[in-house]
Structure formats: C-alpha cells, structure tokens
Design an enzyme around this catalytic site. Structure first.
Site, PDB file in Angstrom:
ATOM      1  N   PRO A 146       0.827  -1.173   0.000  1.00  0.00           N
ATOM      2  CA  PRO A 146       0.000   0.000   0.000  1.00  0.00           C
ATOM      3  C   PRO A 146       0.883   1.253   0.000  1.00  0.00           C
ATOM      4  O   PRO A 146       1.831   1.353   0.757  1.00  0.00           O
ATOM      5  CB  PRO A 146      -0.745  -0.120   1.315  1.00  0.00           C
ATOM      6  N   GLU A 147       0.625   2.163  -0.862  1.00  0.00           N
ATOM      7  CA  GLU A 147       1.282   3.474  -0.820  1.00  0.00           C
ATOM      8  C   GLU A 147       0.374   4.433  -0.063  1.00  0.00           C
ATOM      9  O   GLU A 147      -0.600   4.006   0.552  1.00  0.00           O
ATOM     10  CB  GLU A 147       1.565   3.961  -2.248  1.00  0.00           C
ATOM     11  N   HIS A 190      -0.595 -16.471   8.566  1.00  0.00           N
ATOM     12  CA  HIS A 190      -0.103 -15.090   8.452  1.00  0.00           C
ATOM     13  C   HIS A 190      -0.974 -14.066   9.175  1.00  0.00           C
ATOM     14  O   HIS A 190      -0.817 -12.873   8.951  1.00  0.00           O
ATOM     15  CB  HIS A 190       0.060 -14.676   6.983  1.00  0.00           C
ATOM     16  N   ARG A 225       4.422 -11.531   3.874  1.00  0.00           N
ATOM     17  CA  ARG A 225       5.865 -11.341   3.683  1.00  0.00           C
ATOM     18  C   ARG A 225       6.569 -10.790   4.916  1.00  0.00           C
ATOM     19  O   ARG A 225       7.794 -10.738   4.957  1.00  0.00           O
ATOM     20  CB  ARG A 225       6.102 -10.426   2.477  1.00  0.00           C
ATOM     21  N   ARG A 278      21.410  16.529  -7.590  1.00  0.00           N
ATOM     22  CA  ARG A 278      21.024  15.113  -7.563  1.00  0.00           C
ATOM     23  C   ARG A 278      20.951  14.556  -8.979  1.00  0.00           C
ATOM     24  O   ARG A 278      20.126  14.997  -9.788  1.00  0.00           O
ATOM     25  CB  ARG A 278      19.665  14.951  -6.857  1.00  0.00           C
TER      26      ARG A 278
END
Length: 271
Positions: free
Chosen positions: A2-3, A91, A110, A152
């Site tokens: 999820p962002e 999980h 994970r 950068r």
DNA sequence: CTTTACGCCTGACGGC
DNA sequence: TGCCGTCAGGCGTAAA
C-alpha cells in the site's frame, strides 16, 4: 505495500470504526516482522482506549490514552476489522480485540510490516523523524522539489520514491505522477527545469487525491479494512500497462527497470 | 555527501 | 504435474 492513498483509505476506515473504542485483549502469534513486535505489546495495549487514528507517509498511528501504536504494512500487510470470533489462519500475526465485538487483525504474508509502540505523537520516532513533507500538505511544492533536487543525478522517479524527499510515494504513483507531468522517469532530478517541478508537484497531488477518492488501488495485496477492493486500478494510465496504447498519443507504453524497480512510461509524451 | 546493490520474507506466475 | 527462476506496491543498511 500500500502506498499513501491505500494507507489513507485504511486510516479513514479505522477512524470511523474503532476510534473511541477500548482494546480489551491483544493476541500476538508472530513477532518476527521487519522489527520484532515488542514482547510486552499485549500488556501495554490492553485496556487502552484508541482516541484517534493518524498517518505519516505510509505509517499508521493509533493514538491511545497511553502510548501510540505505530503500524507499517510493508509490501503485503493488511488490516481487517472482523467479528471478534473469526478464527485466525496463516499469516494472521496480531489481533486487537476491541469493545463491541470487533477484532482488528494484522495479516502480512511477507512480514515486511511493522508494529511498534512509541510515546506521544511519535513525531520524533527514528522511523518518522527524517521523512519528507506530506505530498498533500502545504510544505510540498514545486519550489520545494526543485530546491531538494539540486546536485542530484538520480533518476527523478527514484527521487520521488525517496521517503526522505517526500512521504508516501511508491512505485505505482511515481509512474502515474510522472506520466501526468510528462516527465521521463529516468531523467536526472537536477536536469528538470524549475517550472516543470510545479507541474510535477501538482501532478503528484492530483494523482494521490484521486486515488484516495477511489479508495486506493487494488493490485495484489491491498484492500480496505472490510476487505473491499480499491477502484483506482481502473484509472491507472501507465502502471502495469506495458504494450498498451498511451491515452494521450497512442504510442505503446514501455516498461523498463529504473533503480531496480519496474517503471512504466510513454516514450513519446514523457521527456 | 550521493548512488547503487542487496536482503528481509512469502506467494504467484510463466516457462520448460 | 512439478520444478525453477523471476517478480511483487517498502525500506534500511552497507559499500563504493
């Protein structure tokens, strides 16, 4: 993971469902997350009342009347609000049993996620203190990005995904925002004109705001707290669309690796 | 300082 | 059918 939009979707769901409720009991089945779940998590949370639910970047902050529970979903973490008697399966690492028969369940195949306790609002917690501005907040702008990009040489996409530059932007929304701003994802950050950074900041905001409005993007691992899918996936312009026609010019969308991550873009529109 | 590579984990998928 | 390599939305660290 999820962002930011997915975490914000979860935050809103929790704010509307468990804020105000007391935690009755905590069950920890697996402590081996990105950092170990504190051995005394259960005793420190039991009996506490959740006052509000905040977010910083991709971190959720469950503020209680004592400490704050810091949660990160990693790549595959999910939070579900379930009836209290729902049996656990593989999980399902942590349950918070709440008042009114609710259980907040943390599930993460994970185990890149994280559950920690910290004092106060956690603003000075080592994991949060160096995170860049919120992209939907007033500190984020084209001039901010431009000033941070001086010197950068890193690809602009990697730059956008650097949480020390700006919070919450991951692989999907970096690709989407750059498409919208018509900037090539591999372009060195320092070689983008000042005025184009205004477009980019605006594109980041619009992309994230629309994703939040759609309830986030569901690709593999994300859903809202009731297991509902997010619908922004239907609105992705480039992510996961290699070979398909660009919605703007019809050219084929390209996928290539930039900074070890799959990156999708239109080679004609994005320069 | 910046940039790059890698590891942490499991699961899904495609090729053979 | 099974085996194997590759990939997946994150992030911190080490090395160059």
């Amino acid at each position: 993971m999820p962002e930011l939009p997915e975490v914000e979707t979860v935050r809103r769901g929790l704010e509307g469902s468990i804020a105000g409720l007391r935690i009755l009991r905590v069950i920890v089945r697996e402590r081996g997350l990105r950092q170990p779940v504190p051995a005394d998590l259960a005793e420190r949370l039991s009996g506490r009342r959740i006052l509000s639910v905040g977010r910083r970047g991709k971190y959720l902050l469950l503020h209680t009347d004592a400490e704050t529970l810091l949660i990160h979903l990693g790549m595959s973490g999910r939070l579900w609000l379930l009836p209290g008697n729902t049996p656990a399966s593989l999980h399902d690492h942590v349950d918070l049993q709440m008042e009114q028969g609710h259980t907040l369940r943390f599930h993460d195949p994970r185990r890149f996620g994280l559950m920690l306790l910290c004092n106060g609002d956690c603003a000075n917690h080592p994991l949060l203190v160096d995170i860049g501005p919120e992209p939907l907040g007033s500190d984020f702008s084209g001039s901010y990005l431009w000033s941070r990009s001086r010197g950068r040489r890193v690809a602009i996409k990697s730059f956008l995904m650097d949480s020390h530059v700006v919070a919450g932007i991951g692989n999907i929304y970096a690709s989407e925002a750059l498409f919208r701003a018509r900037i090539h994802p591999a372009r060195p950050a320092a070689r983008i004109a000042r005025h184009r950074y205004d477009d980019l900041a605006a594109s980041v905001r619009v992309t994230l705001a629309r994703a939040i409005d759609s309830g986030g993007t569901t690709l593999r691992d994300f859903s809202g707290i009731s297991g509902t899918a997010g619908y922004f996936g239907q609105r992705l312009e480039v992510y996961g669309r290699a070979g398909e026609a660009c919605s703007r010019c019809g050219s084929a969308i390209v996928c290539r690796r930039i900074g070890q991550r799959s990156s999708f873009y239109c080679p004609h529109c994005q320069r």
